[in-house]
Design a protein around this motif. Structure first.
Motif, PDB file in Angstrom:
ATOM      1  N   VAL A 147       0.838  -1.206   0.000  1.00  0.00           N
ATOM      2  CA  VAL A 147       0.000   0.000   0.000  1.00  0.00           C
ATOM      3  C   VAL A 147       0.870   1.252   0.000  1.00  0.00           C
ATOM      4  N   ALA A 148       1.906   1.255   0.842  1.00  0.00           N
ATOM      5  CA  ALA A 148       2.796   2.413   0.932  1.00  0.00           C
ATOM      6  C   ALA A 148       3.521   2.655  -0.397  1.00  0.00           C
ATOM      7  N   LEU A 149       4.004   1.586  -1.021  1.00  0.00           N
ATOM      8  CA  LEU A 149       4.698   1.725  -2.297  1.00  0.00           C
ATOM      9  C   LEU A 149       3.765   2.279  -3.377  1.00  0.00           C
ATOM     10  N   LEU A 150       2.554   1.760  -3.441  1.00  0.00           N
ATOM     11  CA  LEU A 150       1.600   2.201  -4.459  1.00  0.00           C
ATOM     12  C   LEU A 150       1.201   3.656  -4.251  1.00  0.00           C
ATOM     13  N   LEU A 151       0.979   4.049  -2.988  1.00  0.00           N
ATOM     14  CA  LEU A 151       0.621   5.440  -2.715  1.00  0.00           C
ATOM     15  C   LEU A 151       1.774   6.390  -3.009  1.00  0.00           C
ATOM     16  N   ALA A 231      -5.074  -7.830 -15.280  1.00  0.00           N
ATOM     17  CA  ALA A 231      -4.930  -6.380 -15.113  1.00  0.00           C
ATOM     18  C   ALA A 231      -5.179  -5.962 -13.667  1.00  0.00           C
ATOM     19  N   ALA A 232      -6.126  -6.634 -13.012  1.00  0.00           N
ATOM     20  CA  ALA A 232      -6.431  -6.308 -11.610  1.00  0.00           C
ATOM     21  C   ALA A 232      -5.245  -6.638 -10.712  1.00  0.00           C
ATOM     22  N   TYR A 233      -4.556  -7.720 -10.993  1.00  0.00           N
ATOM     23  CA  TYR A 233      -3.373  -8.087 -10.211  1.00  0.00           C
ATOM     24  C   TYR A 233      -2.246  -7.082 -10.423  1.00  0.00           C
ATOM     25  N   GLN A 234      -2.067  -6.654 -11.650  1.00  0.00           N
ATOM     26  CA  GLN A 234      -1.025  -5.668 -11.912  1.00  0.00           C
ATOM     27  C   GLN A 234      -1.339  -4.338 -11.238  1.00  0.00           C
ATOM     28  N   ARG A 235      -2.617  -4.002 -11.149  1.00  0.00           N
ATOM     29  CA  ARG A 235      -3.017  -2.729 -10.555  1.00  0.00           C
ATOM     30  C   ARG A 235      -2.629  -2.642  -9.083  1.00  0.00           C
ATOM     31  N   ILE A 236      -2.627  -3.763  -8.373  1.00  0.00           N
ATOM     32  CA  ILE A 236      -2.318  -3.734  -6.939  1.00  0.00           C
ATOM     33  C   ILE A 236      -0.902  -4.215  -6.632  1.00  0.00           C
ATOM     34  N   SER A 237      -0.092  -4.438  -7.665  1.00  0.00           N
ATOM     35  CA  SER A 237       1.272  -4.952  -7.483  1.00  0.00           C
ATOM     36  C   SER A 237       2.306  -3.861  -7.740  1.00  0.00           C
ATOM     37  N   PRO A 238       3.136  -3.515  -6.747  1.00  0.00           N
ATOM     38  CA  PRO A 238       4.188  -2.515  -6.971  1.00  0.00           C
ATOM     39  C   PRO A 238       5.108  -2.874  -8.141  1.00  0.00           C
TER      40      PRO A 238
END
Length: 324
Positions: A147-151, A231-238
């Motif tokens: 979460v921190a990496l994505l934000l 695509a959903a997996y890539q969206r939540i993967s740093p």
């Protein structure tokens, strides 16, 4: 005439009531409380933002900086909406004069998108209601590291640096690894752990149950398996969100059976190939996933991150998988 006055009065009453509702939603759940870490006193305030509880802590002698904490994965059945997220972990920053804020996300499960929204909303709330004069950092543990990496990648104008502790980098790989582990015999699991120099779980049946639970939660977050919803997996993967504009340091536990070292290695390769190698560095430690001793590594890792943010240079002790 009287009817017009009555209508005007009614409209004014509705406006006042609506304003009062907004004020109630934006106000703390309970009065600010004075607490102590044993070293410093701090003020703790709890707020409710769109169904998620946020906990804001401001120490005496606050230096104006803020660390926004991102909690780890909690199964739906274990989620406690009243539990304070990362209670113990926040003390490290409070003792150094840094304020902290953490959201419980309002739900359990592998709720990465919800966690991002809740954490960002809490960050904005603190920025708008407190005198944040210093840098704003993200620090996440396990799922919270993702979460921190994505934000940090998405909002470089809001955050100044990211500290990731044991965060998964590729959730398709996480899902498949968990399914694979769960399908193996007890003997095969023990042998595989020995080959990787890892400590096998004491209760392998419970290990399998936990693996399947978290794998199912990943699939629920993404709307299916990696083959069904890539695509959903890539969206939540740093691993697939690499446009970093701010410094990142991530702690890799080399005896981690939850997030294998290879996954962190592949992440760094991708970071380097994206031209971000100087921004993203790693701090390896010979521990297991979320080992209790990992807290001892946080001060030095965070100090290295602060040094990079403030000076534009990494400390010589900070290493990466490859030469940068």
């Amino acid at each position: 005439m009287e009817i017009k006055k009555a209508i005007v009065a009614l409209i004014l009453l509705i406006i006042v009531a609506a304003s009062a509702t907004v004020l109630i939603q934006a106000s703390p759940n309970s009065p600010a409380a004075q607490r102590t870490t044993g070293t410093v006193w701090y003020t703790e305030t709890r707020v409710s933002l769109d169904g998620a509880m946020g906990v804001i802590r401001v120490p005496q002698g606050w230096n104006g900086s803020l660390v926004v904490l991102c909690r780890d994965y909690v199964a739906h059945s274990d989620f406690d909406p009243s539990a304070v997220p990362l209670d113990i972990e926040s003390e490290m920053w409070l003792n150094r004069g840094v304020a902290t804020a953490a959201s419980n996300y309002g739900e359990g499960g592998m709720c990465i998108q919800r966690a991002m929204a809740a954490t960002y909303q809490l960050t904005r709330y603190v920025a708008e209601n407190y005198n944040v004069t210093g840098k704003v950092y993200l620090a996440g543990i396990s799922m919270g590291g993702s979460v921190a990496l994505l934000l940090g990648e998405r909002y470089p104008d809001v955050y100044d640096g990211v500290l990731d502790v044991c965060g998964p980098k590729d959730y398709a790989e996480q899902y498949m690894t968990k399914i694979l582990w769960a399908s193996m015999s007890s003997t095969d699991i023990e042998e595989a752990f020995a080959v990787m120099d890892l400590t096998a779980p004491s209760d392998i049946n419970a290990f399998r149950v936990a693996l399947l639970q978290s794998a199912n939660d990943i699939a629920a977050e993404c709307g299916g398996s990696p083959d069904e919803s890539p695509a959903a997996y890539q969206r939540i993967s740093p691993r697939y969100n690499l446009d970093f504009q701010i410094p990142v340091i991530y702690i890799v536990t080399t005896h981690d059976s939850e997030v294998l070292v290879a996954q962190n290695y592949e992440f760094y390769i991708a970071v380097r190939d994206a031209g971000k190698g100087d921004l993203v560095h790693v701090s390896p430690t010979p521990l297991g996933h979320l080992d209790g001793n990992i807290i001892a590594n946080l001060p030095s890792a965070f100090g290295a991150l602060v040094h990079r943010v403030e000076t534009g240079r990494w400390l010589p002790t900070v290493v990466c998988f490859l030469s940068c």
